[in-house]
Design a protein around this motif. Structure first.
Motif, PDB file in Angstrom:
ATOM      1  N   THR A   1      -0.673  15.712  -5.322  1.00  0.00           N
ATOM      2  CA  THR A   1      -1.115  14.235  -5.230  1.00  0.00           C
ATOM      3  C   THR A   1       0.025  13.781  -4.532  1.00  0.00           C
ATOM      4  OG1 THR A   1      -2.092  14.601  -7.685  1.00  0.00           O
ATOM      5  CG2 THR A   1      -1.958  12.325  -6.557  1.00  0.00           C
ATOM      6  N   LEU A   2       1.310  14.077  -4.481  1.00  0.00           N
ATOM      7  CA  LEU A   2       2.183  13.358  -3.877  1.00  0.00           C
ATOM      8  C   LEU A   2       2.185  13.667  -2.542  1.00  0.00           C
ATOM      9  CD1 LEU A   2       5.194  13.685  -6.463  1.00  0.00           C
ATOM     10  CD2 LEU A   2       4.561  11.587  -5.384  1.00  0.00           C
TER      11      LEU A   2
ATOM     12  N   THR B   1       0.912  -1.067   0.042  1.00  0.00           N
ATOM     13  CA  THR B   1       0.026  -0.277   0.085  1.00  0.00           C
ATOM     14  C   THR B   1       0.958   1.197   0.000  1.00  0.00           C
ATOM     15  OG1 THR B   1      -1.745  -1.170   1.166  1.00  0.00           O
ATOM     16  CG2 THR B   1      -1.986   1.473   1.135  1.00  0.00           C
ATOM     17  N   ILE B   2       1.985   1.111   0.728  1.00  0.00           N
ATOM     18  CA  ILE B   2       2.784   2.479   0.901  1.00  0.00           C
ATOM     19  C   ILE B   2       3.405   2.959  -0.223  1.00  0.00           C
ATOM     20  CG2 ILE B   2       3.550   1.482   3.054  1.00  0.00           C
ATOM     21  CD1 ILE B   2       6.354   0.990   1.922  1.00  0.00           C
ATOM     22  N   LEU B   3       3.528   4.335  -0.358  1.00  0.00           N
ATOM     23  CA  LEU B   3       4.418   5.320  -1.354  1.00  0.00           C
ATOM     24  C   LEU B   3       3.723   4.853  -2.859  1.00  0.00           C
ATOM     25  CD1 LEU B   3       8.066   4.744  -0.184  1.00  0.00           C
ATOM     26  CD2 LEU B   3       6.740   6.891  -0.353  1.00  0.00           C
TER      27      LEU B   3
ATOM     28  N   THR C   1      -0.131  10.139  -1.748  1.00  0.00           N
ATOM     29  CA  THR C   1       1.194   9.428  -1.580  1.00  0.00           C
ATOM     30  C   THR C   1       1.196   9.287  -0.074  1.00  0.00           C
ATOM     31  OG1 THR C   1       1.980   9.891  -3.700  1.00  0.00           O
ATOM     32  CG2 THR C   1       3.330   9.081  -2.047  1.00  0.00           C
ATOM     33  N   VAL C   2       1.260  10.475   0.512  1.00  0.00           N
ATOM     34  CA  VAL C   2       1.582  10.552   2.166  1.00  0.00           C
ATOM     35  C   VAL C   2       0.460   9.949   2.666  1.00  0.00           C
ATOM     36  CG1 VAL C   2       1.862  12.046   4.067  1.00  0.00           C
ATOM     37  CG2 VAL C   2       2.734  12.729   2.019  1.00  0.00           C
ATOM     38  N   MET C   3      -0.627   9.963   2.241  1.00  0.00           N
ATOM     39  CA  MET C   3      -1.915   9.063   2.885  1.00  0.00           C
ATOM     40  C   MET C   3      -1.917   7.600   2.726  1.00  0.00           C
ATOM     41  SD  MET C   3      -5.631   8.494   1.526  1.00  0.00           S
ATOM     42  CE  MET C   3      -5.131   7.095   0.897  1.00  0.00           C
ATOM     43  N   GLU C   4      -1.384   7.240   1.635  1.00  0.00           N
ATOM     44  CA  GLU C   4      -1.136   5.734   1.447  1.00  0.00           C
ATOM     45  C   GLU C   4      -0.032   5.207   2.306  1.00  0.00           C
ATOM     46  OE1 GLU C   4      -3.535   3.933  -0.353  1.00  0.00           O
ATOM     47  OE2 GLU C   4      -2.282   3.356  -1.984  1.00  0.00           O
ATOM     48  N   THR C   5       1.081   5.950   2.418  1.00  0.00           N
ATOM     49  CA  THR C   5       2.065   5.624   3.415  1.00  0.00           C
ATOM     50  C   THR C   5       1.702   5.547   4.666  1.00  0.00           C
ATOM     51  OG1 THR C   5       3.722   6.414   1.606  1.00  0.00           O
ATOM     52  CG2 THR C   5       4.550   6.086   3.734  1.00  0.00           C
ATOM     53  N   ILE C   6       1.158   6.433   5.134  1.00  0.00           N
ATOM     54  CA  ILE C   6       0.789   6.527   6.488  1.00  0.00           C
ATOM     55  C   ILE C   6      -0.182   5.007   6.864  1.00  0.00           C
ATOM     56  CG2 ILE C   6      -0.810   7.638   8.182  1.00  0.00           C
ATOM     57  CD1 ILE C   6      -0.098  10.274   7.140  1.00  0.00           C
ATOM     58  N   ILE C   7      -1.134   4.787   5.924  1.00  0.00           N
ATOM     59  CA  ILE C   7      -1.888   3.849   6.065  1.00  0.00           C
ATOM     60  C   ILE C   7      -1.149   2.503   6.067  1.00  0.00           C
ATOM     61  CG2 ILE C   7      -3.630   2.024   4.715  1.00  0.00           C
ATOM     62  CD1 ILE C   7      -4.949   4.612   3.956  1.00  0.00           C
TER      63      ILE C   7
END
Length: 477
Positions: A451-452, A427-429, A456-462
């Motif tokens: 979008t980054l 999921t990340i990055l 992208t930050v949201m996906e990395t947090i998840i």
């Protein structure tokens, strides 16, 4: 062969797979088969046995995943076409109120993405984000980030969505444990990556409703033409073909009730979880446990949910059996390739077992004291960042970890946690090589930079929060 030689062969196999997918732009299914053949030949499997190894790896994987994903696809398509998914989003936003709309959208995304593809859930729910943004004057990200976080969590962590089902199949994980750990990891990830981060980033990036919102479906498909997330790309094509029919049906039929839709979604999840729980607390041979192992098996539970959706979301609402047949047949288009890619992942895993790579990896891990759950997360994350496809990342990581699990003694709960660790790593990055990056960016009218900074930050947090939860839990499993 020595442990070093086997590990080197594995690295070469993964490098070949990434080269074929990223540089050659070869279909992931074929790329996985070629990488498997390469590893089989240089790994020392006798030439006369390679074909049988491929057949066994493919057959043992597809015997499970094809049924689960096929049933889930039919159920999800009826939920979408009937307006059930739209009803979930509308009702939660209305019940929670504008002040708690972030939580409503996040939970709606989570509920919808469990049986429905990520992109379809976004298309269904994005009008709510636009409406709230217009009415309150807030940045669209205040509402959109919780929504896409919920969709991403459901899409990656909670069966019967294809990703965790595919990994569970390759690892031999109990789907009940996967659902339980997916929810335990997904809810904190949604809270932190969706609600809290949504509030933070909305203060720094102000987005109004994009003028071209009416053309969002066509634009998102065009924008993702060079991306590689096969699950999302295939479902985008299906959505494009079905959209006119869906809008026509929804325009003349009232939405199904919220309670009915939630009940149908919950039935298979509850039955599968109950089967897992009773399997732990009741002794073997107990008649209740025996019957529950049948009723709560994913095959039976999903068949029941699918039949209920046929009646309550189809027949009871005026759809003929011909309509239901057309809708459910169409649902197989986006999942066919996912099933084949997962089968090819099973081939890759089988080849690694036959060459002795699994044993070599287990020995290397023992020497390094690296927990298998951390290794699973890191492999999935590395492949994800390299080539973008969450599906290929999950399948590749599961193919490598499965032989390791077969050489050791791992509890069913721990294997379930490892499944979620792989999903978290995949999921990340999310960045420019992932179709989800372009899909969300275009729907919200964002530049690549924004979008980054947001998606992208949201996906990395998840991904990191989800992994942190199962990593901590793994010490008690």
């Amino acid at each position: 062969m020595s442990t070093f030689s086997l590990l080197f062969i594995t690295v070469l196999g993964i490098a070949l797979l990434l080269f074929l997918v990223i540089v050659v732009r070869l279909q992931a299914f074929l790329a996985l088969l070629i990488a498997s053949l390469f590893v089989a030949v240089i790994g020392g499997i006798p030439p006369a046995e390679i074909a049988d190894t491929i057949r066994e790896g493919m057959g043992s994987t597809l015997g499970y995943i094809a049924i689960v994903i096929g049933l889930g696809a039919m159920f999800g398509e009826l939920l979408q076409v009937s307006g059930g998914a739209e009803q979930i989003a509308n009702t939660l936003v209305r019940k929670f109120g504008e002040i708690n709309a972030q939580w409503a959208l996040g939970l709606a995304g989570l509920a919808i993405a469990t049986p429905v593809f990520f992109d379809v859930g976004l298309i269904i729910c994005i009008p709510l984000v636009y409406s709230l943004g217009r009415r309150t004057g807030r940045s669209l990200l205040y509402y959109a980030i919780p929504l896409v976080a919920g969709l991403a969590v459901g899409h990656s962590f909670v069966p019967p969505t294809p990703g965790p089902v595919a990994v569970a199949s390759l690892l031999g994980a109990d789907l009940g444990w996967v659902i339980l750990f997916g929810l335990l990891a997904g809810l904190p990830a949604l809270a932190i990556g969706g609600v809290l981060f949504g509030k933070y980033i909305a203060k720094r990036i102000h987005l109004n409703v994009p003028a071209e919102m009416e053309e969002a479906v066509a634009e998102s498909i065009a924008a993702t033409s060079g991306a590689s997330d096969i699950a999302e790309l295939d479902s985008l094509e299906s959505e494009k073909a079905n959209r006119e029919l869906i809008e026509k049906e929804l325009s003349r039929k009232p939405l199904p009730s919220f309670g009915m839709v939630i009940t149908i979604i919950a039935i298979p999840l509850v039955l599968i979880l109950l089967n897992t729980v009773l399997g732990v607390i009741l002794p073997e041979g107990n008649p209740v446990r025996n019957w529950m192992s049948f009723i709560g098996h994913p095959f039976t539970a999903l068949t029941l949910a699918t039949l209920l959706s046929f009646y309550f979301l189809g027949t009871l609402r005026g759809y003929s059996m011909s309509d239901i047949l057309r809708i459910t047949t169409k649902s197989f288009e986006p999942v066919g390739l996912i099933i084949l890619v997962t089968g090819a992942g099973g081939v890759f895993g089988k080849v690694l077992v036959e060459t002795g790579v699994g044993k070599a990896l287990a020995e290397a891990m023992a020497a390094s004291n690296l927990p298998v759950i951390l290794l699973a997360f890191l492999i999935a994350a590395a492949v994800r960042v390299s080539q973008g496809s969450a599906t290929v990342s999950m399948v590749t990581a599961a193919g490598l970890i499965a032989p390791v699990l077969q050489t050791g003694t791992y509890s069913a709960p721990l294997i379930g946690a490892i499944t979620i660790a792989i999903a978290a790593g995949a999921t990340i990055l999310s960045h420019v090589n992932d179709s989800g990056f372009w899909l969300v960016g275009r729907y919200l009218g964002m530049s690549e930079k924004d979008t980054l900074r947001s998606w992208t930050v949201m996906e990395t947090i998840i991904g990191f929060v989800g992994f942190a939860v199962v990593f901590v839990l793994s010490f008690f499993l």
